[in-house]
Design a protein around this motif. Structure first.
Motif, PDB file in Angstrom:
ATOM      1  N   TYR A 291       0.837  -1.200   0.000  1.00 12.57           N
ATOM      2  CA  TYR A 291       0.000   0.000   0.000  1.00 12.57           C
ATOM      3  C   TYR A 291       0.873   1.251   0.000  1.00 12.57           C
ATOM      4  CZ  TYR A 291      -2.534   3.872   2.094  1.00 12.57           C
ATOM      5  OH  TYR A 291      -3.043   5.113   2.366  1.00 12.57           O
ATOM      6  N   SER A 293       0.593   5.453   0.393  1.00 11.96           N
ATOM      7  CA  SER A 293      -0.176   6.650   0.699  1.00 11.96           C
ATOM      8  C   SER A 293       0.171   7.746  -0.302  1.00 11.96           C
ATOM      9  CB  SER A 293       0.141   7.129   2.117  1.00 11.96           C
ATOM     10  OG  SER A 293      -0.512   8.347   2.390  1.00 11.96           O
ATOM     11  N   PHE A 344      -7.411   6.099   9.741  1.00 19.05           N
ATOM     12  CA  PHE A 344      -7.826   4.933   8.951  1.00 19.05           C
ATOM     13  C   PHE A 344      -8.974   4.241   9.677  1.00 19.05           C
ATOM     14  CE2 PHE A 344      -7.339   0.322   8.080  1.00 19.05           C
ATOM     15  CZ  PHE A 344      -7.735   0.366   6.747  1.00 19.05           C
ATOM     16  N   ASP A 364      -5.404   8.885   0.854  1.00 21.65           N
ATOM     17  CA  ASP A 364      -6.103   7.978  -0.063  1.00 21.65           C
ATOM     18  C   ASP A 364      -6.911   8.744  -1.108  1.00 21.65           C
ATOM     19  OD1 ASP A 364      -5.133   5.847   1.344  1.00 21.65           O
ATOM     20  OD2 ASP A 364      -6.931   5.593   2.576  1.00 21.65           O
ATOM     21  N   THR A 383      -9.006   2.806  -6.584  1.00 23.03           N
ATOM     22  CA  THR A 383      -8.421   3.469  -5.415  1.00 23.03           C
ATOM     23  C   THR A 383      -7.061   2.871  -5.113  1.00 23.03           C
ATOM     24  OG1 THR A 383      -8.685   3.763  -3.025  1.00 23.03           O
ATOM     25  CG2 THR A 383      -9.708   1.835  -3.973  1.00 23.03           C
ATOM     26  N   ASN A 384      -6.278   3.608  -4.361  1.00 24.81           N
ATOM     27  CA  ASN A 384      -4.996   3.060  -3.917  1.00 24.81           C
ATOM     28  C   ASN A 384      -5.178   2.076  -2.770  1.00 24.81           C
ATOM     29  OD1 ASN A 384      -5.787   5.280  -2.284  1.00 24.81           O
ATOM     30  ND2 ASN A 384      -3.723   5.466  -1.459  1.00 24.81           N
ATOM     31  N   ARG A 385      -6.406   1.934  -2.276  1.00 23.00           N
ATOM     32  CA  ARG A 385      -6.719   0.930  -1.256  1.00 23.00           C
ATOM     33  C   ARG A 385      -7.588  -0.179  -1.857  1.00 23.00           C
ATOM     34  NH1 ARG A 385      -5.190   1.553   3.966  1.00 23.00           N
ATOM     35  NH2 ARG A 385      -4.718   3.664   4.687  1.00 23.00           N
ATOM     36  N   GLU A 388      -7.996  -3.482   0.241  1.00 22.47           N
ATOM     37  CA  GLU A 388      -8.901  -3.372   1.380  1.00 22.47           C
ATOM     38  C   GLU A 388     -10.361  -3.402   0.939  1.00 22.47           C
ATOM     39  OE1 GLU A 388      -5.339  -1.414   3.415  1.00 22.47           O
ATOM     40  OE2 GLU A 388      -5.958  -2.008   1.443  1.00 22.47           O
ATOM     41  N   SER A 445      -2.761  -3.098   3.356  1.00 22.21           N
ATOM     42  CA  SER A 445      -1.879  -2.202   4.099  1.00 22.21           C
ATOM     43  C   SER A 445      -1.541  -2.837   5.449  1.00 22.21           C
ATOM     44  CB  SER A 445      -2.555  -0.850   4.320  1.00 22.21           C
ATOM     45  OG  SER A 445      -3.711  -0.991   5.129  1.00 22.21           O
ATOM     46  N   TYR A 448      -4.313  -2.428   8.136  1.00 21.24           N
ATOM     47  CA  TYR A 448      -5.503  -3.254   7.954  1.00 21.24           C
ATOM     48  C   TYR A 448      -5.178  -4.732   8.138  1.00 21.24           C
ATOM     49  CZ  TYR A 448      -9.956  -4.888   6.122  1.00 21.24           C
ATOM     50  OH  TYR A 448     -11.181  -5.490   6.012  1.00 21.24           O
TER      51      TYR A 448
END
Length: 732
Positions: A291, A293, A344, A364, A383-385, A388, A445, A448
């Motif tokens: 992950y 940021s 988060f 994010d 998304t960059n997540r 998750e 990440s 998480y």
């Protein structure tokens, strides 16, 4: 280049008698025509509550997994084998080598022909799918079917498929050239097919298997769900294409493995260097992307397609439902950006009556592509997540063997076997979670991943407690091995913010506050005493609220419940948890039998106002429904039948209340589907559903003759319990 083009043309001429072009068309045709014939005999029926969709996009993505993982793979195996076997049989290799061409050009030309045929098969699948989707559109018309054709999307899907087979084609050609016999190359290809089936069943990615690139691709068949349309599966395919083109060429050039890679001795050095370079490149390529940021703040943007009026979207925290921000929706586009340092946590994007849950933190970005109507919602999110978002709805659980043993209480008399099984299952689950990646090879990440591992540890700790409850708290032989217990407890020593708010974790901490003897006496009262001695911290408020709410739910009357609440509420300090406890008390008291029910005001089909109180003196059986709710419409005839069945009992009245947003849609529906039951429309439905925490419909409520709750969540009218309740009421 001219010689290569000439060679490709020559190779193309040589395959004319092999039927590979026709086979490519047939393989591409097979799934579209099968699906079309199935639709003729078993047509899918759509209603106005379904989301409009492109018939082309729906059909292409719907059958992509079956086509790519099976038929396309099988075709590559056959095509590569047939092309290589032709020259194996007629000594074509040697004849071609007498010409002024390089062996690499000769080998590479065959690879290009395999690719050309495979691309033709892919094009045939997409083309025939479009054709039969068009035919189905006219044979089975529906208002939700659209003939919208996205050329860019279709082209990207085609390119993605073409790139994903590069490695498989190189491998099959290499194997077909290395083994003169057809059977060995074919069997290896079938093993690749079996590997894909294994991945599909076990949901396990095998990046070391070149054939698995098609399985990885099928995990995200629609490119709208990807950050980049050329991604992990395609990169793996390109890597394996380079590796097996090199291996295949040198094998062919040396006329065998030994000559190609072991003789003369310096070849051993080159071969070893190639293996090391390949292994290093593979290690780098398959390593999950951690992950990242993206600076500070958060960006949430997107577009919404809907026939409903939406002025804004709002972002709320999951716990306590606090508004974090909002953005206006203009021409279906919204954008919200903040430099605020957001922790988060779990959040929700809400619009109209719909919401989307997602994980978000500082640094994010999120890009939503949302389509919805009153009944359904569909969305894609980049998304960059992404890992998750894909994993958040998955439930970590025990493996089949452990789950079965728990359900059947198989090892209640054999604690050694139970704990061995539990520990092995724990290790397997932790390993799976640690190596989890999404379809683009993005890893979870650290924050998480740490939370999900802690949550998993809580599941095992709670199950150990359950096992002790079923067996013995006193007998030490039923205690978990210290090493296993210490490992689980070590995981939760420093709970993450997410874990500290989790219900399972809070319940575990409450259980741990009791001794074995205290569990057998009056645990609820003892817990309140112990909780009240804790220092005034946020953790105390969480535990106290959890236990207070649970205890209030167990109280059967509002007087006892209110007394309990008054006694413990004053010990809470945090405002949010105070509000949560008070809200739960209000909800429990409202839902309790005998609680006063509001005198609802609603409209009939002619627009005339009515009050629920007009039915005082009767038990009112209410059907809460909406025109967009399929199950509601299915149960309505049964509700009508029950109303007819009890029509002679003056103390029972059936009514139907619509929760539709649009009054006109409800009125139009009644024109086509009339009912003898009084029909009403509730204008403030959202407020009513929110107040009574009604999450889904159909919902059936019974109000007593004085306007109080008799049953806030009645059985459905097609259940025996529904009839039993009304049979008792008709006697009064």
């Amino acid at each position: 280049m001219k010689k290569l083009i000439t060679l490709v043309n020559t190779e193309w001429l040589k395959i004319k008698g092999l039927g590979l072009v026709y086979l490519a068309l047939v393989m591409g045709l097979l799934i579209p025509v099968t699906g079309f014939l199935f639709q003729i005999n078993n047509p899918s029926f759509f209603t106005s509550e379904d989301l409009p969709f492109s018939v082309f996009e729906d059909a292409i993505t719907g059958n992509l997994k079956a086509f790519s993982m099976f038929l396309l793979l099988l075709y590559i195996v056959i095509a590569a084998n047939r092309i290589a076997q032709t020259d194996h049989k007629n000594n074509g290799w040697q004849l071609m080598e007498t010409q002024p061409i390089s062996k690499f050009q000769l080998y590479f030309s065959k690879y290009l022909v395999v690719l050309a045929l495979t691309f033709l098969c892919i094009a045939a699948y997409i083309g025939f799918t479009i054709l039969f989707s068009l035919l189905d559109y006219y044979l089975h018309p529906s208002e939700v079917k659209l003939l919208t054709f996205d050329t860019v999307w279709t082209l990207k899907t085609f390119i993605r498929l073409c790139v994903a087979i590069l490695g498989i084609a190189a491998l099959q050609l290499c194997v077909s050239v290395a083994f003169p016999g057809f059977i060995w190359a074919f069997l290896i290809g079938i093993l690749g097919l079996i590997a894909n089936i294994f991945s599909l069943v076990q949901k396990i990615t095998l990046p070391f298997c070149p054939y698995n690139s098609l399985y990885i691709l099928s995990k995200a068949s629609n490119i709208k769900s990807l950050n980049h349309f050329i991604t992990y599966s395609e990169y793996l395919s390109i890597f394996w294409a380079i590796v097996f083109l090199i291996v295949g060429y040198f094998w062919y050039k040396g006329k065998g493995f030994k000559t190609a890679f072991l003789n003369p001795k310096k070849q051993i050095f080159y071969s070893s260097a190639f293996i090391l370079i390949t292994a290093g490149a593979y290690f780098i390529l398959q390593k999950p992307k951690s992950y990242t940021s993206e600076g500070t703040g958060v960006l949430v943007q997107g577009k919404i397609e809907t026939d409903l009026k939406i002025d804004s979207v709002k972002i709320f925290s999951k716990d306590f439902h606090k508004e974090i921000g909002s953005a206006a929706v203009k021409n279906g586009i919204f954008l919200w950006q903040t430099n605020q340092q957001l922790p988060f946590d779990q959040y929700s994007l809400e619009f109209g009556t719909k919401k989307i849950d997602f994980m978000m933190g500082n640094g994010d970005h999120f890009d939503f592509n949302i389509r919805y109507n009153a009944a359904n919602i569909e969305y894609f999110l980049t998304t960059n997540r992404s890992a998750e978002q894909e994993y958040k709805n998955k439930e970590d659980g025990f493996g089949y063997e452990l789950s079965y043993s728990i359900e059947q209480q198989k090892y209640n008399d054999n604690p050694t076997k139970f704990y061995e099984l539990a520990q092995a299952d724990w290790e397997k689950n932790i390993d799976r979670l640690s190596h989890y990646t999404d379809s683009e090879n993005n890893a979870l990440s650290d924050e998480y991943l740490g939370y999900r591992k802690q949550l998993l540890a809580i599941q095992y700790l709670n199950e150990i407690n359950n096992y002790r409850k079923m067996t013995s708290w006193d007998d030490p032989k039923f205690a978990a091995p210290k090493a296993f217990l210490n490992e689980l407890n070590a995981r939760i020593t420093n709970p993450t913010i997410l874990l500290s708010k989790n219900d399972d974790y809070l319940q575990y901490k409450l259980d741990q506050m009791l001794t074995d003897k205290e569990r057998l006496s009056n645990p609820d009262s003892i817990l309140f005493v112990k909780l009240n001695t804790l220092p005034n911290t946020l953790n105390k408020d969480r535990l106290l609220t959890k236990h207070l709410v649970k205890s209030m739910e167990l109280e059967s009357d509002s007087i006892s419940r209110n007394q309990l609440f008054d006694r413990e509420f004053k010990l809470l300090n945090n405002t949010d948890y105070k509000k949560l406890a008070a809200s739960k008390l209000e909800q429990l008291n409202m839902s309790q039998k005998g609680a006063q029910f509001p005198d609802l005001k609603f409209l009939d089909a002619q627009g005339k106002s009515h009050l629920l109180s007009q039915y005082r003196g009767k038990y009112v059986v209410i059907d809460l429904w909406a025109t967009w709710c399929g199950p509601c419409k299915q149960i309505r005839p049964v509700f009508d039948t029950r109303s007819h069945q009890y029509r002679y009992y003056d103390n029972i009245q059936f009514i139907s209340i619509s929760l539709d947003e649009s009054q006109s849609k409800w009125q139009n529906y009644l024109k086509t589907k009339p009912s003898k039951i009084p029909q009403f429309w509730l204008s403030d439905a959202v407020e009513f559903m929110s107040k009574y925490k009604i999450q889904s419909i159909p919902r059936f409520i019974i109000i007593d003759p004085v306007g109080k709750v008799f049953n806030l969540n009645s059985p459905f009218p097609d259940e025996d319990n529904f009839v039993e309740i009304l049979d008792k009421l008709k006697k009064y």
